[in-house]
Scaffold this active site. Structure first.
Site, mmCIF file in Angstrom:
data_model
loop_
_atom_site.group_PDB
_atom_site.id
_atom_site.type_symbol
_atom_site.label_atom_id
_atom_site.label_comp_id
_atom_site.label_asym_id
_atom_site.label_seq_id
_atom_site.Cartn_x
_atom_site.Cartn_y
_atom_site.Cartn_z
ATOM 1 N N LYS A 1 -10.806 13.651 -6.404
ATOM 2 C CA LYS A 1 -9.945 13.699 -7.591
ATOM 3 C C LYS A 1 -10.032 12.396 -8.374
ATOM 4 C CE LYS A 1 -6.107 12.221 -4.748
ATOM 5 N NZ LYS A 1 -4.943 12.627 -3.977
ATOM 6 N N ARG B 1 7.577 15.463 -2.286
ATOM 7 C CA ARG B 1 6.823 15.472 -3.532
ATOM 8 C C ARG B 1 6.449 16.919 -3.859
ATOM 9 N NH1 ARG B 1 1.431 11.789 -4.124
ATOM 10 N NH2 ARG B 1 0.673 13.431 -2.723
ATOM 11 N N TYR C 1 -4.632 -16.921 -23.755
ATOM 12 C CA TYR C 1 -3.434 -16.443 -24.451
ATOM 13 C C TYR C 1 -2.169 -16.968 -23.784
ATOM 14 C CZ TYR C 1 -6.144 -13.133 -27.206
ATOM 15 O OH TYR C 1 -7.016 -12.554 -28.068
ATOM 16 N N MET D 1 -8.525 -8.957 -23.089
ATOM 17 C CA MET D 1 -9.044 -7.591 -23.159
ATOM 18 C C MET D 1 -10.483 -7.494 -22.672
ATOM 19 S SD MET D 1 -9.257 -5.056 -26.455
ATOM 20 C CE MET D 1 -7.504 -4.983 -26.758
HETATM 21 C C1 LIG Z 1 -5.449 12.310 -2.611
HETATM 22 C C2 LIG Z 1 -5.113 13.170 -1.471
HETATM 23 C C3 LIG Z 1 -5.743 12.973 -0.236
HETATM 24 C C4 LIG Z 1 -6.638 11.803 0.039
HETATM 25 O O1 LIG Z 1 -5.822 10.664 0.210
HETATM 26 P P1 LIG Z 1 -6.423 9.240 0.645
HETATM 27 O O2 LIG Z 1 -5.241 8.405 0.918
HETATM 28 O O3 LIG Z 1 -7.192 8.729 -0.521
HETATM 29 O O4 LIG Z 1 -7.285 9.497 1.819
HETATM 30 C C5 LIG Z 1 -5.453 13.868 0.782
HETATM 31 N N1 LIG Z 1 -4.582 14.897 0.584
HETATM 32 C C6 LIG Z 1 -3.961 15.098 -0.588
HETATM 33 C C7 LIG Z 1 -3.004 16.227 -0.736
HETATM 34 C C8 LIG Z 1 -4.187 14.244 -1.649
HETATM 35 O O5 LIG Z 1 -3.549 14.434 -2.804
#
Ligand SMILES: *Cc1c(COP(=O)(O)O)cnc(C)c1O
Length: 361
Positions: free
Chosen positions: A34, A129, A249, A305
């Site tokens: 992701k 969550r 800056y 930047m």
């Molecule tokens: C992102 C994610 C993972 C991977 O998590 P890491 O800490 O990067 O290994 C696993 N399960 C779910 C549901 C996630 O959203």
């Protein structure tokens, strides 16, 4: 072209995937790609991870990219779909779905598609969550199994990097799913590395594949991981400061002695954190580790930047054109993150689109 570059090592990816399999030898691996492969570029890294048993993404576009690249493994949408219309694509591209709320089951029940959706049914075991609370889980499971036999029981841990940090959640999960004839998937990187009792049928590594640590107190190297991304640039200007002169800056840095300063072609618009360094009020107490010409030094002053400053007072031989490693093989992204009050995940994901990438073996 500016000299900034992110170099991606295929070998490191393959190595880190092998580390996952070493820690969890009896589990299938769902590689988390992701956020555009944690900032590495999903298309760049998918081939290095082609030995994974599946891929987990967030966006449907990422899933389509992987299918169209020719990957035949399961591709899991980690938050399922947000709208029922997306089920047409899920169906066409044979995607697997997380189901975390009853509205998503409604969508499936009302959908015209009768291909057996592959469902990961998520339980909320305390992170609060996503997922069904244990009291609602079996009811959700009964609804889902009316639609498809392809169900995997799933949860996600909030604190798997801490000693016994998954115990309470694991107990809730096991109690709720006891005796059910379905495979399960629980472990992220932290749980893969620190909680072997959670591995079960599918592990879901993310950050460890990229060679950064999921754990506060153990480095990626200690886990046997290798950094996949090296972010490099060069010195593009040199300044000399007299005692009392300031830098950058806001004049946030004042030289307390004569200093030699390098200007590096990397700034916050490249993804380097502007809040780099440890502050007391507005004063930067300590910079962030950085490597110039193979030698360690630190950033000074405010990151701007497109540029940042490094202390070359002790590196008189470092001149314009000297190579700079922002993170990678000598300074881990985790060390940079720690000096910035964040985690490696955030820095990797934040590498900006304007940074050119190069793939190496
Ligand atoms: C992102 C994610 C993972 C991977 O998590 P890491 O800490 O990067 O290994 C696993 N399960 C779910 C549901 C996630 O959203």
């Amino acid at each position: 072209m500016r000299p900034i570059l992110a170099t991606i090592s295929q070998k490191a990816l393959q190595h880190n995937l092998a580390v996952v399999k070493k820690y969890a030898p009896h589990s299938k691996v769902m590689a988390a790609l992701k956020a555009n492969g944690y900032g590495h570029g999903i298309e760049r890294i998918a081939h290095g991870l082609s030995a994974a048993d599946g891929f987990a993404v967030l966006g449907i576009d990422e899933a389509i990219t992987l299918r169209e690249m020719g990957f035949e493994q399961p591709i899991l949408l980690l938050e399922g779909v947000f709208h029922a219309e997306s089920l047409a694509i899920v169906n066409a591209y044979r995607l697997s779905l997380v189901i975390h709320c009853s509205g998503q089951i409604d969508m499936l029940e009302q959908s015209p598609y009768r291909h057996p959706f592959n469902i990961f049914l998520k339980m909320n075991t305390g992170m609060n969550r996503l997922g069904f609370v244990p009291d609602d889980y079996l009811n959700a499971l009964a609804r889902v199994t009316k639609l498809t036999p392809n169900v995997t029981l799933m949860t996600h841990f909030a604190a798997a990097d801490e000693p016994a940090g998954a115990d309470a959640a694991l107990a809730i999960f096991e109690q709720t799913t006891k005796g059910l004839p379905y495979p399960s998937s629980l472990a992220n990187s932290a749980a893969i590395l620190c909680q072997p009792q959670t591995h079960s049928d599918w592990v879901r590594p993310g950050i460890m594949l990229y060679g950064a640590t999921p754990a506060r107190h153990t480095s990626a190297t200690e886990f046997g991981l290798k950094p996949v991304m090296q972010l490099t640039s060069e010195i593009i200007a040199i300044q000399t400061l007299k005692t009392g002169e300031t830098l950058g800056y806001g004049n946030r840095f004042t030289a307390s002695k004569p200093m030699r300063v390098g200007v590096v072609a990397c700034g916050y618009a490249d993804g380097y954190p502007r809040h780099a360094g440890q502050y007391s009020g507005n004063d930067i107490l300590q910079g962030v580790p950085v490597v110039v010409g193979g030698k360690k030094t630190q950033t000074i002053g405010r990151v701007s930047m497109d540029m940042l400053f490094v202390d070359l007072t002790e590196l008189p031989q470092a001149d314009i054109g000297a190579p700079v490693e922002l993170w990678g093989n000598t300074i881990s992204v985790d060390a940079v993150a720690e000096a910035c009050g964040t985690i490696g995940y955030e820095l990797l994901c934040a590498v900006a689109p304007r940074v050119p990438f190069k793939m190496i073996e």
